[in-house]
Write an enzyme that holds these catalytic residues in place. Structure first.
Site, PDB file in Angstrom:
ATOM      1  N   PRO A  82      73.162  28.138  22.787  1.00  0.00           N
ATOM      2  CA  PRO A  82      72.078  27.309  23.282  1.00  0.00           C
ATOM      3  C   PRO A  82      72.708  25.977  23.390  1.00  0.00           C
ATOM      4  CG  PRO A  82      71.607  27.447  20.972  1.00  0.00           C
ATOM      5  CD  PRO A  82      72.767  28.125  21.421  1.00  0.00           C
ATOM      6  N   CYS A 103      64.656  24.542  17.335  1.00  0.00           N
ATOM      7  CA  CYS A 103      63.717  25.638  17.211  1.00  0.00           C
ATOM      8  C   CYS A 103      62.626  25.659  15.671  1.00  0.00           C
ATOM      9  CB  CYS A 103      64.498  27.053  17.229  1.00  0.00           C
ATOM     10  SG  CYS A 103      65.868  26.931  15.869  1.00  0.00           S
ATOM     11  N   LYS A 117      79.294  32.570  25.816  1.00  0.00           N
ATOM     12  CA  LYS A 117      79.076  31.987  26.915  1.00  0.00           C
ATOM     13  C   LYS A 117      78.370  30.548  26.356  1.00  0.00           C
ATOM     14  CE  LYS A 117      75.220  31.593  29.474  1.00  0.00           C
ATOM     15  NZ  LYS A 117      75.495  30.032  29.595  1.00  0.00           N
ATOM     16  N   PRO A 118      79.110  29.454  26.214  1.00  0.00           N
ATOM     17  CA  PRO A 118      78.169  28.395  25.841  1.00  0.00           C
ATOM     18  C   PRO A 118      77.151  27.808  26.951  1.00  0.00           C
ATOM     19  CG  PRO A 118      80.341  27.635  26.563  1.00  0.00           C
ATOM     20  CD  PRO A 118      80.083  29.261  26.764  1.00  0.00           C
ATOM     21  N   GLU A 159      55.706  25.573  22.520  1.00  0.00           N
ATOM     22  CA  GLU A 159      56.692  24.786  22.063  1.00  0.00           C
ATOM     23  C   GLU A 159      57.087  23.899  23.033  1.00  0.00           C
ATOM     24  OE1 GLU A 159      60.503  26.887  22.116  1.00  0.00           O
ATOM     25  OE2 GLU A 159      60.924  26.311  19.976  1.00  0.00           O
ATOM     26  N   ILE A 160      57.326  22.474  22.508  1.00  0.00           N
ATOM     27  CA  ILE A 160      57.394  21.258  23.264  1.00  0.00           C
ATOM     28  C   ILE A 160      58.970  21.012  23.214  1.00  0.00           C
ATOM     29  CG2 ILE A 160      56.772  18.780  23.600  1.00  0.00           C
ATOM     30  CD1 ILE A 160      53.963  19.162  21.965  1.00  0.00           C
ATOM     31  N   GLY A 214      68.011  30.857  21.704  1.00  0.00           N
ATOM     32  CA  GLY A 214      67.390  30.193  23.123  1.00  0.00           C
ATOM     33  C   GLY A 214      66.027  30.406  23.181  1.00  0.00           C
ATOM     34  N   SER A 215      65.453  30.419  24.263  1.00  0.00           N
ATOM     35  CA  SER A 215      63.816  30.491  24.371  1.00  0.00           C
ATOM     36  C   SER A 215      63.202  31.962  24.191  1.00  0.00           C
ATOM     37  CB  SER A 215      63.366  29.986  25.860  1.00  0.00           C
ATOM     38  OG  SER A 215      64.017  30.818  26.826  1.00  0.00           O
ATOM     39  N   ASN A 221      71.144  22.818  22.233  1.00  0.00           N
ATOM     40  CA  ASN A 221      70.760  21.669  21.230  1.00  0.00           C
ATOM     41  C   ASN A 221      71.639  21.547  19.908  1.00  0.00           C
ATOM     42  OD1 ASN A 221      70.157  24.423  19.975  1.00  0.00           O
ATOM     43  ND2 ASN A 221      68.151  23.899  19.277  1.00  0.00           N
ATOM     44  N   GLU A 281      67.641  34.897  18.324  1.00  0.00           N
ATOM     45  CA  GLU A 281      66.850  33.521  17.569  1.00  0.00           C
ATOM     46  C   GLU A 281      66.305  32.756  18.635  1.00  0.00           C
ATOM     47  OE1 GLU A 281      67.146  33.176  14.531  1.00  0.00           O
ATOM     48  OE2 GLU A 281      69.011  34.188  13.817  1.00  0.00           O
ATOM     49  N   GLY A 326      73.095  30.932  32.710  1.00  0.00           N
ATOM     50  CA  GLY A 326      72.226  32.131  32.176  1.00  0.00           C
ATOM     51  C   GLY A 326      72.011  33.235  33.339  1.00  0.00           C
ATOM     52  N   PRO A 327      71.552  33.039  34.239  1.00  0.00           N
ATOM     53  CA  PRO A 327      71.127  34.110  35.439  1.00  0.00           C
ATOM     54  C   PRO A 327      72.444  34.763  35.862  1.00  0.00           C
ATOM     55  CG  PRO A 327      69.997  32.079  35.816  1.00  0.00           C
ATOM     56  CD  PRO A 327      70.804  31.838  34.854  1.00  0.00           C
TER      57      PRO A 327
END
Lengths: 509, 485
Positions: B152, B287, B177-178, B384-385, B230-231, B154, B253, B210-211
């Site tokens: 991710p 997270c 993959k960063p 989650e904000i 990630g999400s 963050n 995670e 990502g995709p």
């Protein structure tokens, strides 16, 4: 040093084999929820057949999504903080499991007869092997219950940190038809010893022993809702489990095809944890320096056990060139020694396949072997005019590209291939998306240990086959599965780790 | 300063197969930092081939002493220490992270985590097993194989280390993959990995989206395991893909909406401070953010008052400038999402105590925002904000707050502040979260297993438990003439 026992089970003395029960009454045919027996919400039932004669044994309540929902509610309630199950001593969980083992021992004859009739399993095998394994597995897990240890952790900083090994929660467990009672125990015993509650869906072909276990679970004293049993079909009851938003974990033994659907469903819905025990096309590698008699016998039983309906079946036998012809000759001779017939009759060595679908699939693969040029050495077709019987079949001169060398047959069909060198056979043995088991027969220590490392399989046998026991972790590499069952490792699958970190004024080591 | 922009495969630098590149931005001023090769399926395929080859039986990596793997990891830690300043500056510019935090906390955690895993390499123990029958049975704890790892934005470098260090210590090879927002520190690590002496193909780094690149990993038929931080939304896609393709093992995670429960008998100053940092750290982009603060009624007003005071003490600005306490959000998408959720808080009737909107005319800055009188049904209490927005709720009884705290599909972390031992241990058991803190928040360290209950994840990272995720257990059973115990 003295040898003990026979190859297929060098374990301690087996009990004497009684006669199967005549006129077995099937008492438990309903859905088991909260220690009570329920009709299906829809009122529907389905028929259960004896594969040896295609006759109906009885009807069983057909569970669907609504019944799974009821069962999950019961299991969730039994899992609530403060419930009898959650507040029980871990040692008491162990005591209950041992009590359950006592009851299985008491009713061993009933259960073995039931497995034979419902599952086409030889009565002698069901009584001695399946029931033996069930009792031992329950007791093994009973012993773990109060030895599930979290850790204290020397974390950086002024903290006291420990881990709790909590039960995962409500576990959906989907059982196959090849070892109905053994697989039922493999699923519930580790789950219960770790403190989970379960919703079990036995196979639609073989629900009877699971339902009988419901009565023993209640008699043993497990609180209501801890074990719930919902017979039904895969696309309905099974899918309801894999898609359920309030099931924390699903554990499945069956085909790789269905295992994929289950993992996909888990990802689509609530990320429930997934353990899968799937198919195999296990290589059995025989070197010229092996004990040939033993190798032939282990290879034979390793394939033909329970009519070839084993996930671990050694269905690709690679024989080193110098001994190939002799190995084939002895294997044919061994395969011809079979009496087929009613699994309850003494003297019968092979029963039927489980149902018409499997029967057709196996015959179809046998035909492909003939068409694609393997040499049919014996058998090669059905047997008898009733029941799903197939003659023990041996193919030699099998090459790796044939369907019978690539696809899981799950029937009494043995493939024997030839190899020359170590590097060659390692490559060929590993050239599959499966990875459940493998074996090598050799007296040479270097070869044995090279193969132990090189073979991509969850279990590797040396100079034996099919040796399994509750102490050993079992599971697949690659597409033969995710996770391990039994042994100490199996507990991890039924545990959710929580880290607790408490700030303290000053730490000391 | 050197900027590495190509793809890292087999210890070499490659352009993307397509020749495409993408831009990397500084979120503090929205300016382009550089361009980076854009990896897609073809590049992932190349990387997997390299990783597979490096994993072959008989390869340098497979035949290496386990202790040597540990030595290489320690060497890598040395190099990270040597280049700490470079990496910290990079994290600050690429990730909008305060430089002081990047240098002291992120880089500190990276170095410690690599060394922690280095120490495990030759202590990965299989078992001998007292099996029934005349057998000698043991287990090998083999590496899983080729591991795809998706990082991710963050904590780019920390998360990169959390992924590669346990994987490498267990003997796996990796394709990393960063995040597309923050690829730079990962690529820099490629140069250190090569310098440390890891064999070619053991670590491969493919920046991309990502995709495309991420999906190529989750769908790849020759990747044995995928590990993703990630999400929750994307985590689900990854597990689904794993099931659809080759049943690759999956560690996830994911997100959280972690409850932080403050009792009247807590040390109020400490509780306010931990709750504050527990939410606002790195602009709320954690997270584990303690984004539902439940305060016991008697101290509620005072807690809110002190929290507002604490949130107002912020200087926003360039993360590289000393004296700045809050940097920007990572990108426009996050920026908009957070502002949207703030508006929902206002609309749904929470009381806006401070902040509540953007800051400055450049960069993705949001004012530290505090909402009080938040109720459980509001969007800001459920979703989650991932921004500097703190929710403070009121509670009366233990049973009530346990239910409310657990009433979420998330389960990443939780905390309770109390001096009472019975309360503390009751909550340690009752809270459905992978990590429960008592009288603190955000306390993490490489020794502790970390991961989520429920939909916050599958599996655990770090600690001894993290090794299990990177291990495939093989049981070997050898028939012997006669066993003795």
């Amino acid at each position: 040093m003295k040898k003990q026992g026979s190859h297929s089970n060098p374990a301690p003395v087996l009990p004497a084999l009684p006669e199967p029960l005549k006129d077995l009454k099937i008492k438990y045919t309903k859905i088991f929820i909260n220690n009570e027996w329920h009709d299906s919400v829809s009122g529907k039932k389905f028929e259960v057949f004896n594969p040896a004669n295609e006759e109906k044994i009885c009807e069983v309540a057909e569970g669907d999504k609504a019944d799974i929902d009821k069962a999950v509610k019961a299991a969730r309630k039994a899992f609530e903080l403060g419930s009898p199950w959650r507040t029980m001593d871990a040692s008491e969980r162990g005591r209950l499991l041992n009590k359950l083992a006592d009851l299985v021992e008491r009713d061993r004859l009933t259960l073995a007869t039931m497995e034979a009739i419902d599952g086409g399993k030889l009565f002698s095998t069901a009584y001695l092997m399946d029931l033996g394994a069930c009792i031992k597995t329950i007791r093994y897990c009973a012993g773990w219950a109060d030895k599930i240890h979290g850790r204290t952790v020397p974390m950086d900083g002024n903290f006291f940190t420990f881990t709790r090994h909590e039960p995962v929660g409500v576990c959906g467990q989907i059982i196959p038809w090849n070892f109905p009672l053994v697989m039922f125990i493999w699923k519930i015993a580790p789950a219960l010893c770790c403190g989970n509650t379960v919703v079990v869906k036995p196979a639609e072909q073989t629900p009877l022993s699971a339902l009988y276990m419901g009565s023993l679970i209640k008699e043993a004293g497990f609180p209501p809702g801890v074990v719930n049993i919902v017979p039904g079909f895969g696309p309905t009851a099974g899918a309801a489990i894999s898609h359920h938003m309030d099931i924390d974990k699903v554990s499945f033994t069956g085909s790789t095809e269905v295992g994929k659907l289950i993992k996909e469903a888990a990802g689509k819905t609530n990320l429930k944890r997934v353990t899968l025990e799937l198919g195999g096309k296990s290589p059995n590698i025989i070197f010229a320096d092996a004990d040939l008699d033993e190798a032939v016998e282990f290879a034979h039983v390793g394939l033909f056990y329970h009519q070839g309906q084993c996930c671990i079946a050694g269905s690709r036998i690679f024989v080193e060139e110098p001994i190939y012809d002799e190995f084939v000759r002895r294997s044919i001779e061994r395969a011809k020694k079979y009496t087929l017939g009613d699994p309850l009759s003494p003297g019968v060595q092979q029963g039927p396949q489980i149902d018409k679908e499997q029967f057709q699939k196996i015959l179809d693969l046998i035909e492909s072997g003939k068409k694609e040029g393997a040499k049919l050495e014996c058998g090669g077709g059905p047997w008898g005019n009733k029941g799903y019987f197939i003659q023990p079949t041996v193919f030699s001169n099998v090459t790796d590209d044939m369907r019978i060398a690539k696809e899981e047959i799950f029937g009494p069909v043995q493939q024997i291939m030839k190899f020359k060198t170590i590097d060659e056979v390692i490559k060929r043995a590993n050239n599959t998306t499966y990875g459940l088991a493998a074996a090598v027969f050799t007296k040479d220590i270097d070869k044995a240990l090279t193969f132990a490392a090189a073979l991509q399989a969850g279990t590797v046998w040396v100079n034996c086959y099919s040796a399994l026991s509750a102490q050993c972790p079992f599971g697949g590499f690659k597409m033969s599965g995710n996770g391990r069952e039994l042994g100490e490792y199996g507990l991890q699958e039924y545990t959710e780790v929580k880290t607790v970190t408490i700030k303290i004024p000053q730490k000391n080591s």
